[in-house]
Design an enzyme around this catalytic site. Structure first.
Site, PDB file in Angstrom:
ATOM      1  N   TYR A 246       0.830  -1.204   0.000  1.00 18.07           N
ATOM      2  CA  TYR A 246       0.000   0.000   0.000  1.00 18.07           C
ATOM      3  C   TYR A 246       0.866   1.256   0.000  1.00 18.07           C
ATOM      4  CZ  TYR A 246      -3.502  -3.492   1.384  1.00 18.07           C
ATOM      5  OH  TYR A 246      -4.296  -4.602   1.452  1.00 18.07           O
TER       6      TYR A 246
ATOM      7  N   HIS B  93       0.515 -11.986   0.794  1.00 21.90           N
ATOM      8  CA  HIS B  93      -0.564 -11.168   0.215  1.00 21.90           C
ATOM      9  C   HIS B  93      -1.408 -11.951  -0.804  1.00 21.90           C
ATOM     10  CE1 HIS B  93      -1.495  -6.621  -0.319  1.00 21.90           C
ATOM     11  NE2 HIS B  93      -2.586  -7.331  -0.484  1.00 21.90           N
TER      12      HIS B  93
HETATM   13  N1  NAP Z   1      -5.559  -8.823   1.063  1.00 18.27           N
HETATM   14  C1  NAP Z   1      -5.945  -8.166  -0.009  1.00 18.27           C
HETATM   15  O1  NAP Z   1      -5.661  -8.556  -1.144  1.00 18.27           O
HETATM   16  C2  NAP Z   1      -6.774  -6.930   0.179  1.00 18.27           C
HETATM   17  C3  NAP Z   1      -7.434  -6.364  -0.933  1.00 18.27           C
HETATM   18  C4  NAP Z   1      -8.221  -5.238  -0.713  1.00 18.27           C
HETATM   19  C5  NAP Z   1      -8.319  -4.680   0.550  1.00 18.27           C
HETATM   20  N2  NAP Z   1      -7.616  -5.226   1.608  1.00 18.27           N
HETATM   21  C6  NAP Z   1      -7.687  -4.637   2.972  1.00 18.27           C
HETATM   22  O2  NAP Z   1      -9.040  -4.471   3.337  1.00 18.27           O
HETATM   23  C7  NAP Z   1      -9.289  -3.104   3.629  1.00 18.27           C
HETATM   24  C8  NAP Z   1     -10.712  -2.704   3.268  1.00 18.27           C
HETATM   25  O3  NAP Z   1     -10.960  -2.899   1.890  1.00 18.27           O
HETATM   26  P1  NAP Z   1     -11.007  -1.679   0.833  1.00 18.27           P
HETATM   27  O4  NAP Z   1     -10.250  -0.524   1.327  1.00 18.27           O
HETATM   28  O5  NAP Z   1     -10.645  -2.288  -0.473  1.00 18.27           O
HETATM   29  O6  NAP Z   1     -12.560  -1.342   0.719  1.00 18.27           O
HETATM   30  P2  NAP Z   1     -13.754  -1.014   1.728  1.00 18.27           P
HETATM   31  O7  NAP Z   1     -13.316  -0.977   3.124  1.00 18.27           O
HETATM   32  O8  NAP Z   1     -14.888  -1.896   1.330  1.00 18.27           O
HETATM   33  O9  NAP Z   1     -14.153   0.457   1.242  1.00 18.27           O
HETATM   34  C9  NAP Z   1     -13.321   1.567   1.417  1.00 18.27           C
HETATM   35  C10 NAP Z   1     -13.945   2.759   0.711  1.00 18.27           C
HETATM   36  O10 NAP Z   1     -15.253   3.027   1.269  1.00 18.27           O
HETATM   37  C11 NAP Z   1     -15.294   4.343   1.817  1.00 18.27           C
HETATM   38  N3  NAP Z   1     -16.018   4.225   3.109  1.00 18.27           N
HETATM   39  C12 NAP Z   1     -15.587   3.717   4.274  1.00 18.27           C
HETATM   40  N4  NAP Z   1     -16.542   3.761   5.217  1.00 18.27           N
HETATM   41  C13 NAP Z   1     -17.623   4.321   4.613  1.00 18.27           C
HETATM   42  C14 NAP Z   1     -18.930   4.642   5.062  1.00 18.27           C
HETATM   43  N5  NAP Z   1     -19.323   4.401   6.315  1.00 18.27           N
HETATM   44  N6  NAP Z   1     -19.805   5.204   4.160  1.00 18.27           N
HETATM   45  C15 NAP Z   1     -19.419   5.433   2.894  1.00 18.27           C
HETATM   46  N7  NAP Z   1     -18.189   5.153   2.411  1.00 18.27           N
HETATM   47  C16 NAP Z   1     -17.303   4.610   3.270  1.00 18.27           C
HETATM   48  C17 NAP Z   1     -13.863   4.798   1.963  1.00 18.27           C
HETATM   49  O11 NAP Z   1     -13.738   6.168   1.712  1.00 18.27           O
HETATM   50  P3  NAP Z   1     -13.129   7.203   2.807  1.00 18.27           P
HETATM   51  O12 NAP Z   1     -11.775   6.703   3.184  1.00 18.27           O
HETATM   52  O13 NAP Z   1     -13.125   8.490   2.067  1.00 18.27           O
HETATM   53  O14 NAP Z   1     -14.092   7.164   3.962  1.00 18.27           O
HETATM   54  C18 NAP Z   1     -13.155   4.015   0.850  1.00 18.27           C
HETATM   55  O15 NAP Z   1     -13.263   4.719  -0.371  1.00 18.27           O
HETATM   56  C19 NAP Z   1      -8.215  -2.376   2.823  1.00 18.27           C
HETATM   57  O16 NAP Z   1      -8.071  -1.029   3.201  1.00 18.27           O
HETATM   58  C20 NAP Z   1      -7.038  -3.257   3.066  1.00 18.27           C
HETATM   59  O17 NAP Z   1      -6.494  -3.022   4.362  1.00 18.27           O
HETATM   60  C21 NAP Z   1      -6.861  -6.354   1.431  1.00 18.27           C
END
Ligand code: NAP
Length: 282
Positions: free
Chosen positions: A58, A116
């Site tokens: 990241y 990962h």
């Molecule tokens: N292992 C892997 O391959 C992998 C892949 C993807 C993700 N991950 C991990 O999982 C975490 C979460 O997944 P993600 O970041 O892909 O997606 P997510 O948590 O589903 O969504 C994040 C997005 O939603 C917004 N958001 C958050 N809370 C909200 C709410 N209450 N209302 C409206 N919008 C909201 C955030 O914007 P704002 O920040 O502007 O609030 C951001 O744009 C990642 O950050 C990472 O640590 C791991």
């Protein structure tokens, strides 16, 4: 709708963590956002979301630096998860990558260190490196990410492969494929599943049925999407937000008490899998 304690999940090594943590993908990309990102993570910690998920990937290490800032002075409260790139996951490369992450995080221990996704290095080498890091105290436990059931089975055949402590996968209302076999496989073996992109990076929040159900509870669609995952045994949910207000909103998802009728309505709108689908990833 507030005040309920966050449910906890126990890892095979006994460590207990909140079932609702914090993601960090896209943090550390722009220095102008750093203050907001750190404040949001700290607000989340204050609310009990003390598991933070990050990765060397990241922002090319930038997210780990943000996490390092956020946890400075409060390391003992936090359960830190980070990940090694598959192409770094050789016997020596894993150890070098871990050192890099430790230094960016400003800590001497990563609580859970994940591969990962699967790459070309033999699993046996990565596991050997993980076991060495555990023995030296640099990591508390190790796990994998984006592993389908067949990958887990292969891992189980590798020496010490059964020490896997978690599998982090794409799982949300619109991505329920894991419920067919991977989630039961992990649940039966008490291996926590970490649900990433739990609100599908915001894409599911405009779904009319999710909006309808959220309104009925004076909640938000994001809260209902998180509550759906929190309802599952052995699942840790890691939404990412850079907004302290949204961290509070997400935290309050634990207090939603959804009726069987509305769970059934969600099943109709977002059907569970009827057959095996290969694991999806983002
Ligand atoms: N292992 C892997 O391959 C992998 C892949 C993807 C993700 N991950 C991990 O999982 C975490 C979460 O997944 P993600 O970041 O892909 O997606 P997510 O948590 O589903 O969504 C994040 C997005 O939603 C917004 N958001 C958050 N809370 C909200 C709410 N209450 N209302 C409206 N919008 C909201 C955030 O914007 P704002 O920040 O502007 O609030 C951001 O744009 C990642 O950050 C990472 O640590 C791991």
């Amino acid at each position: 709708m507030q005040g309920d304690a966050i449910p906890t999940i126990r890892f095979p090594n006994g460590a207990e963590v909140p079932a609702l943590g914090q993601g960090t993908w896209n943090m550390g990309e722009r220095s102008s956002e750093a203050k907001r990102e750190i404040e949001s993570l700290r607000a989340g910690l204050d609310l009990g979301m003390t598991l933070i998920d990050t990765a060397e990937m990241y922002a090319d290490g930038g997210a780990e630096k943000i996490v390092g800032e956020a946890i400075r002075g409060r390391r003992e409260e936090v359960f830190v998860v980070s990940k090694v790139y598959p192409w770094n996951a050789s016997r020596q490369g894993t150890i070098d990558a871990c050192e890099g992450s430790l230094s960016r995080l400003g800590t001497d221990r990563i609580d859970l260190y994940l591969l990962h996704w699967r790459g070309d290095h033999p699993l046996s080498e990565t596991v050997e490196a993980f076991e060495g890091l555990k023995a030296s105290g640099k990591i508390g436990a190790w796990g994998v990410s984006n592993f389908d059931k067949s990958d887990m089975e292969e891992l189980f055949d590798v020496p010490h492969g059964r020490n896997v402590a978690a599998n982090q996968v794409l799982y949300n209302l619109s991505r329920r494929g894991v419920e067919y076999d991977l989630l039961p496989f992990c649940q039966e073996r008490q291996i926590p599943v970490m649900a990433y992109s739990p609100i599908e990076q915001g894409r599911i929040l405009h779904h009319p049925e999710l909006i309808r159900i959220a309104k009925a509870y004076q909640a938000t669609p994001a809260q209902v999407a998180l509550a759906f995952l929190l309802e599952r045994d052995g699942v840790i949910v890691i939404p990412k937000t850079s907004s302290a207000a949204r961290a509070t909103e997400n935290r309050d998802a634990v207090s939603l008490d959804i009726t069987d009728e509305d769970w059934a309505a969600l099943d109709t709108a977002f059907p569970p899998p009827a057959r095996k689908k290969p694991l999806e990833m983002l």
